[in-house]
Write an enzyme that holds these catalytic residues in place. Structure first.
Site, PDB file in Angstrom:
ATOM      1  N   GLU A 168       0.827  -1.384  -0.059  1.00 34.08           N
ATOM      2  CA  GLU A 168       0.047  -0.163   0.067  1.00 34.08           C
ATOM      3  C   GLU A 168       0.935   1.319   0.052  1.00 34.08           C
ATOM      4  OE1 GLU A 168      -3.689   2.053   2.513  1.00 34.08           O
ATOM      5  OE2 GLU A 168      -2.772   0.170   3.316  1.00 34.08           O
ATOM      6  N   ALA A 198      -7.388   3.189   9.045  1.00 40.68           N
ATOM      7  CA  ALA A 198      -7.033   2.087  10.111  1.00 40.68           C
ATOM      8  C   ALA A 198      -5.618   1.798   9.962  1.00 40.68           C
ATOM      9  CB  ALA A 198      -7.643   0.587   9.850  1.00 40.68           C
TER      10      ALA A 198
END
Length: 491
Positions: A168, A198
């Site tokens: 990511e 998150a």
């Protein structure tokens, strides 16, 4: 007897007809050979299944690639209604159903003849990482429901999976640098700062990092013929939503019935459920025993005290490396400019703090003033903002400032190197474009459309027709030849 007109002879008529045909043929060949060729495009679809919501992005790129990397551009985005797919653990079929409207938009946006060859990917990030940690079987069922829904689409579904935090962060870095044309031109790269609900990621190229001290934070890329050795790290539970849970957990460790929270505005008053607050792997092991079912969450609006509470969720004391960010994680010295996107942008844009030329001391003063503003006044000033989000901006701004300065070690001198960004050249900043860009290396390039005739054949035909027209022109002057020959000669 009347003299016959030489221009009306059969030979002359035949020559004229052949000449007209030759001219038409020459014009037709030239037009067909030199008409603009239609650009072939390929398409790709990426679904970003985040912790708070899912978004669909459509990308297109010319079928002929540069240095084996497609020139990808975002052409459309669609925000899926409802929460992230990890929220459907108790009703997994709804996770697949939630994607229907955006998939319908994709069918209309991608040309029908390209549907079958358009790859479709779903990447899930920190929300599904947490669900997988908490209940792997529930995570599997959600993915099965999502895959079942996407397999019914006309596109070439390539699977759904959880991206690692490292992926990511790295693909977010690719996106920022690709959109700024830094990869293609071999310029100094820009670091990437990504903040989700998150997790949060930091990625940058450092001359002081070769991967030897912390191999798990090293990623190698080859794009546009250049090699890049990247430092990247993802902090699970340090997205702004989970960080807020940790801050609230810090203040409710004794199980009180009421807390006076310095990170919320004076006058803020909400009743909250203990089981909902602690329903996350990030805080579930801290739930106080014997706590009441609910607690009253009151706002105090004190920025300096909020800073102290936010700092309490970071560990700055432990480091077994030469240098660390926080929680004992290695981080080389910051280098170059940085692009901060996702929640970084949305929070700082709301607070009018995206201009990093504003000194850090002034940023702190603005946050101090904002946090101390009464809750009723805040609601009056922003009637169109959802109360849930509005209530959290004081905390979120304080958290971002703490994460950047205390966590990642940005100073008064390096803070101006950060640029808060939402889009670059029409494309959303985030990991999805980098992911798509990397995947195009695995998609075969198509041969470009070519003219009807090869160049040599085209030149030959034009030459033959030109010679034929010249000969016909000479023959068309034939009626004049006898007259020229009968002119009296002067002796």
């Amino acid at each position: 007897m009347k003299e016959k007109n030489p221009w009306h002879t059969p030979v002359t008529i035949i020559i004229t007809v052949i000449g007209v045909i030759a001219i038409v043929a020459l014009v037709t060949v030239a037009v067909l050979q030199n008409r603009p060729l239609a650009q072939k495009y390929k398409y790709g679809i990426v679904l970003d299944a985040g912790s708070s919501h899912t978004a669909l992005y459509i990308y297109e790129w010319p079928a002929e690639k540069d240095n084996n990397t497609g020139r990808v551009e975002q052409t459309h985005s669609c925000k899926v209604k409802g929460p992230g797919i990890s929220s459907y653990a108790s009703a997994p079929s709804r996770a697949g159903e939630s994607l229907r409207d955006c998939m319908q938009e994709a069918k209309l946006r991608v040309p029908g003849k390209r549907h079958l060859e358009t790859p479709l990917y779903l990447g899930a990030t920190a929300g599904m990482r947490l669900l997988n940690i908490e209940n792997s079987s529930a995570s599997d069922v959600v993915f099965h429901a999502v895959e079942e829904a996407l397999q019914k689409s006309p596109f070439s579904f390539q699977g759904a999976r959880i991206l690692s935090g490292q992926e990511e962060g790295a693909f977010g870095w690719v996106t920022v640098n690709y959109l700024d044309d830094r990869l293609k031109q071999g310029l100094e790269t820009t670091g990437a700062l990504d903040l989700g609900g998150a997790s949060t990621q930091i990625s940058f190229v450092s001359d002081n990092f070769d991967g030897s001290e912390s191999p798990e934070n090293a990623v190698a890329f080859r794009l546009y013929g250049n090699d890049y050795n990247l430092y990247t790290h993802s902090f699970l539970c340090y997205g702004k939503d989970q960080a807020l849970r940790m801050v609230l957990a810090q203040q409710t460790q004794s199980g009180p019935g009421t807390i006076l929270d310095p990170c919320f505005h004076p006058g803020y008053n909400e009743t909250k459920n203990y089981s909902v607050l602690y329903d996350s792997p990030c805080v579930s092991d801290r739930k106080p025993q014997g706590a009441p079912a609910t607690f009253t969450h009151l706002g105090k609006g004190n920025f300096s005290q909020c800073l102290d509470v936010v700092k309490s969720i970071f560990n700055f004391t432990y480091c077994r490396y030469s240098q660390c960010s926080f929680n004992g994680v290695f981080q080389p010295l910051l280098q170059g400019p940085f692009g901060a996107f996702s929640a970084y942008y949305f929070v700082m844009n709301f607070l009018n703090l995206t201009d990093t030329s504003i000194p850090l001391d002034t940023v702190r003063k603005k946050l101090t003033s904002y946090c101390s503003t009464p809750w009723d006044q805040i609601k009056q000033q922003h009637p169109d903002v959802k109360v849930k989000y509005l209530a959290e901006y004081c905390f979120s701004g304080t958290y971002i400032l703490t994460l950047l300065t205390e966590g990642y070690n940005f100073t008064s001198e390096s803070y101006p190197n950060i640029k808060f960004i939402k889009k670059i050249k029409g494309s959303d900043a985030g990991w999805t474009l980098g992911y798509m860009l990397n995947l195009t290396n695995m998609i075969p390039a198509e041969a470009p459309d070519s003219p009807p005739l090869p160049h040599a054949g085209y030149v030959s035909i034009v030459t033959v027709i030109a010679i034929l027209l010249f000969v016909l022109f000479i023959l068309s002057l034939r009626p004049l030849w006898p007259r020229c020959s009968k002119q009296p000669q002067i002796i």
